[in-house]
Design a protein around this motif. Structure first.
Motif, PDB file in Angstrom:
ATOM      1  N   LEU A 122      31.032  33.913 -17.616  1.00 53.45           N
ATOM      2  CA  LEU A 122      30.482  34.232 -19.039  1.00 53.45           C
ATOM      3  C   LEU A 122      29.304  33.165 -19.229  1.00 53.45           C
ATOM      4  O   LEU A 122      28.080  33.604 -19.795  1.00 53.45           O
ATOM      5  N   PRO A 123      29.466  31.901 -18.912  1.00 41.68           N
ATOM      6  CA  PRO A 123      28.257  30.806 -19.312  1.00 41.68           C
ATOM      7  C   PRO A 123      27.048  31.281 -18.379  1.00 41.68           C
ATOM      8  O   PRO A 123      25.902  31.270 -18.637  1.00 41.68           O
ATOM      9  N   VAL A 124      27.231  31.894 -17.085  1.00 45.26           N
ATOM     10  CA  VAL A 124      26.111  32.050 -16.171  1.00 45.26           C
ATOM     11  C   VAL A 124      25.352  33.358 -16.619  1.00 45.26           C
ATOM     12  O   VAL A 124      24.138  33.183 -16.809  1.00 45.26           O
ATOM     13  N   VAL A 125      25.913  34.357 -17.072  1.00 39.65           N
ATOM     14  CA  VAL A 125      25.473  35.610 -17.818  1.00 39.65           C
ATOM     15  C   VAL A 125      24.612  35.150 -19.074  1.00 39.65           C
ATOM     16  O   VAL A 125      23.568  35.810 -19.327  1.00 39.65           O
ATOM     17  N   THR A 126      25.095  34.324 -20.044  1.00 38.16           N
ATOM     18  CA  THR A 126      24.402  34.095 -21.017  1.00 38.16           C
ATOM     19  C   THR A 126      23.390  33.074 -20.689  1.00 38.16           C
ATOM     20  O   THR A 126      22.271  33.356 -21.423  1.00 38.16           O
ATOM     21  N   PHE A 127      23.361  32.300 -19.827  1.00 37.96           N
ATOM     22  CA  PHE A 127      22.108  31.660 -19.309  1.00 37.96           C
ATOM     23  C   PHE A 127      20.995  32.339 -18.950  1.00 37.96           C
ATOM     24  O   PHE A 127      19.766  32.207 -19.388  1.00 37.96           O
TER      25      PHE A 127
ATOM     26  N   PRO B 289      43.582  32.597 -31.465  1.00 43.15           N
ATOM     27  CA  PRO B 289      42.340  32.023 -32.086  1.00 43.15           C
ATOM     28  C   PRO B 289      41.617  31.035 -30.891  1.00 43.15           C
ATOM     29  O   PRO B 289      40.657  31.089 -30.807  1.00 43.15           O
ATOM     30  N   PHE B 290      42.602  30.173 -30.454  1.00 44.78           N
ATOM     31  CA  PHE B 290      41.900  29.553 -29.479  1.00 44.78           C
ATOM     32  C   PHE B 290      41.108  30.073 -28.484  1.00 44.78           C
ATOM     33  O   PHE B 290      40.336  29.822 -27.857  1.00 44.78           O
ATOM     34  N   GLU B 291      41.734  31.101 -27.988  1.00 45.89           N
ATOM     35  CA  GLU B 291      41.096  32.039 -26.785  1.00 45.89           C
ATOM     36  C   GLU B 291      39.784  32.465 -27.150  1.00 45.89           C
ATOM     37  O   GLU B 291      38.640  32.511 -26.464  1.00 45.89           O
ATOM     38  N   LEU B 292      39.698  32.862 -28.482  1.00 45.69           N
ATOM     39  CA  LEU B 292      38.281  33.179 -28.955  1.00 45.69           C
ATOM     40  C   LEU B 292      37.548  31.966 -29.071  1.00 45.69           C
ATOM     41  O   LEU B 292      36.209  32.241 -28.660  1.00 45.69           O
ATOM     42  N   VAL B 293      37.979  30.979 -29.351  1.00 40.11           N
ATOM     43  CA  VAL B 293      37.034  29.759 -29.553  1.00 40.11           C
ATOM     44  C   VAL B 293      36.558  29.367 -27.981  1.00 40.11           C
ATOM     45  O   VAL B 293      35.174  29.181 -27.862  1.00 40.11           O
ATOM     46  N   MET B 294      37.506  29.567 -27.143  1.00 35.31           N
ATOM     47  CA  MET B 294      36.984  29.114 -25.750  1.00 35.31           C
ATOM     48  C   MET B 294      35.814  30.166 -25.244  1.00 35.31           C
ATOM     49  O   MET B 294      34.917  29.749 -24.607  1.00 35.31           O
ATOM     50  N   PHE B 295      35.981  31.415 -25.693  1.00 35.91           N
ATOM     51  CA  PHE B 295      34.882  32.352 -25.280  1.00 35.91           C
ATOM     52  C   PHE B 295      33.735  32.068 -25.816  1.00 35.91           C
ATOM     53  O   PHE B 295      32.538  31.801 -25.285  1.00 35.91           O
ATOM     54  N   PHE B 296      33.694  31.559 -27.269  1.00 38.81           N
ATOM     55  CA  PHE B 296      32.553  31.053 -27.746  1.00 38.81           C
ATOM     56  C   PHE B 296      31.948  29.576 -27.255  1.00 38.81           C
ATOM     57  O   PHE B 296      30.699  29.552 -27.305  1.00 38.81           O
ATOM     58  N   VAL B 297      32.968  28.931 -26.785  1.00 35.27           N
ATOM     59  CA  VAL B 297      32.432  27.766 -25.908  1.00 35.27           C
ATOM     60  C   VAL B 297      31.725  28.071 -24.725  1.00 35.27           C
ATOM     61  O   VAL B 297      30.352  27.528 -24.578  1.00 35.27           O
ATOM     62  N   LEU B 298      32.178  29.062 -24.151  1.00 37.31           N
ATOM     63  CA  LEU B 298      31.569  29.463 -22.899  1.00 37.31           C
ATOM     64  C   LEU B 298      30.131  30.056 -22.985  1.00 37.31           C
ATOM     65  O   LEU B 298      29.186  29.818 -22.251  1.00 37.31           O
ATOM     66  N   LEU B 299      29.973  30.877 -24.137  1.00 39.83           N
ATOM     67  CA  LEU B 299      28.669  31.448 -24.426  1.00 39.83           C
ATOM     68  C   LEU B 299      27.812  30.345 -24.778  1.00 39.83           C
ATOM     69  O   LEU B 299      26.533  30.303 -24.456  1.00 39.83           O
ATOM     70  N   THR B 300      28.235  29.302 -25.796  1.00 43.12           N
ATOM     71  CA  THR B 300      27.338  28.321 -26.096  1.00 43.12           C
ATOM     72  C   THR B 300      26.917  27.398 -24.976  1.00 43.12           C
ATOM     73  O   THR B 300      25.886  27.003 -24.952  1.00 43.12           O
ATOM     74  N   ILE B 301      27.823  27.287 -23.978  1.00 42.09           N
ATOM     75  CA  ILE B 301      27.288  26.229 -22.914  1.00 42.09           C
ATOM     76  C   ILE B 301      26.169  27.055 -22.062  1.00 42.09           C
ATOM     77  O   ILE B 301      25.314  26.475 -21.762  1.00 42.09           O
ATOM     78  N   GLY B 302      26.500  28.398 -22.057  1.00 42.10           N
ATOM     79  CA  GLY B 302      25.384  29.165 -21.558  1.00 42.10           C
ATOM     80  C   GLY B 302      24.071  29.057 -21.974  1.00 42.10           C
ATOM     81  O   GLY B 302      23.051  28.971 -21.541  1.00 42.10           O
ATOM     82  N   ILE B 303      24.256  29.067 -23.564  1.00 45.41           N
ATOM     83  CA  ILE B 303      22.921  29.213 -24.245  1.00 45.41           C
ATOM     84  C   ILE B 303      22.199  27.870 -24.172  1.00 45.41           C
ATOM     85  O   ILE B 303      21.051  27.589 -24.148  1.00 45.41           O
ATOM     86  N   ALA B 304      23.273  26.785 -24.406  1.00 46.84           N
ATOM     87  CA  ALA B 304      22.524  25.187 -24.420  1.00 46.84           C
ATOM     88  C   ALA B 304      22.092  24.976 -22.862  1.00 46.84           C
ATOM     89  O   ALA B 304      20.915  24.209 -22.866  1.00 46.84           O
TER      90      ALA B 304
END
Length: 195
Positions: free
Chosen positions: A48-53, A85-100
């Motif tokens: 997920l972070p790689v694809v987002t990057f 909800p924590f699982e959803l937060v972790m997916f959001f974190v992974l997406l944000t790491i890719g964007i950042a």
């Protein structure tokens, strides 16, 4: 040589994004989140972070392409239900790491550091509370954490057991006359005290 100089930073960023997802997955596993140990979660955390990057790099600097990608990506969504909800937060974190990481690796590293600090801080805080026989959080059966369970059945109502903070379920059968209590504990010694 010039091509290698352009590819190396991208490969380093892709490696960092995948490494970040793997470190977060391993950290969650270390602190007892068993739901993250599946093959599907492991691959999601790596990819997920790689694809987002890659998406950020493709659409950066091209407004028309970025609008087209937003439209195309709005069609794609996760079909499997999020269990907590924590699982959803972790997916959001992974997406944000890719964007950042797509913007600057230092922002991705900073976010990774903050996430790891929060994960381990809460874990150690929970251990400190447990040392004094206190629970920082309540226990849910669908969290994928280890639990010590006790089921008590009695023909008479047990005074105060229904109001116990560890009592997850109480059932009084009018047919059989049984009072059934289902209790869940994080620590085994808490179960022993109630027993």
């Amino acid at each position: 040589m010039e091509v290698i100089q352009k590819i190396l930073p991208a490969l380093a960023a892709i490696s960092f994004a995948a490494f970040s997802g793997l470190i977060i997955r391993l950290s969650l596993s270390v602190v007892g989140q068993r739901w993250v140990r599946t093959y599907h979660h492991t691959m999601s955390y790596l990819l997920l972070p790689v694809v987002t990057f890659i998406i950020v790099k493709i659409i950066s600097g091209n407004i028309a392409l970025s609008l087209g990608m937003i439209g195309a990506l709005s069609i794609v969504r996760f079909r499997n239900p999020v269990k907590n909800p924590f699982e959803l937060v972790m997916f959001f974190v992974l997406l944000t790491i890719g964007i950042a990481t797509g913007v600057s690796m230092k922002w991705g590293a900073l976010l990774l550091f903050v996430v790891l600090v929060v994960i381990f801080f809460v874990f150690f805080l929970e251990k400190i509370f447990a040392r004094y026989n206190r629970d920082l959080m309540s226990l849910s059966f669908d969290e994928g954490v280890n639990a010590n369970l006790m089921v008590v059945s009695s023909t008479a109502e047990l005074d105060g057991l229904e109001r116990n903070k560890n009592c997850q379920q109480y059932f009084n059968s009018k047919v059989t006359g049984l009072h059934t209590y289902k209790l869940a504990f994080r620590q085994r010694n808490s179960l022993q005290r109630i027993y």
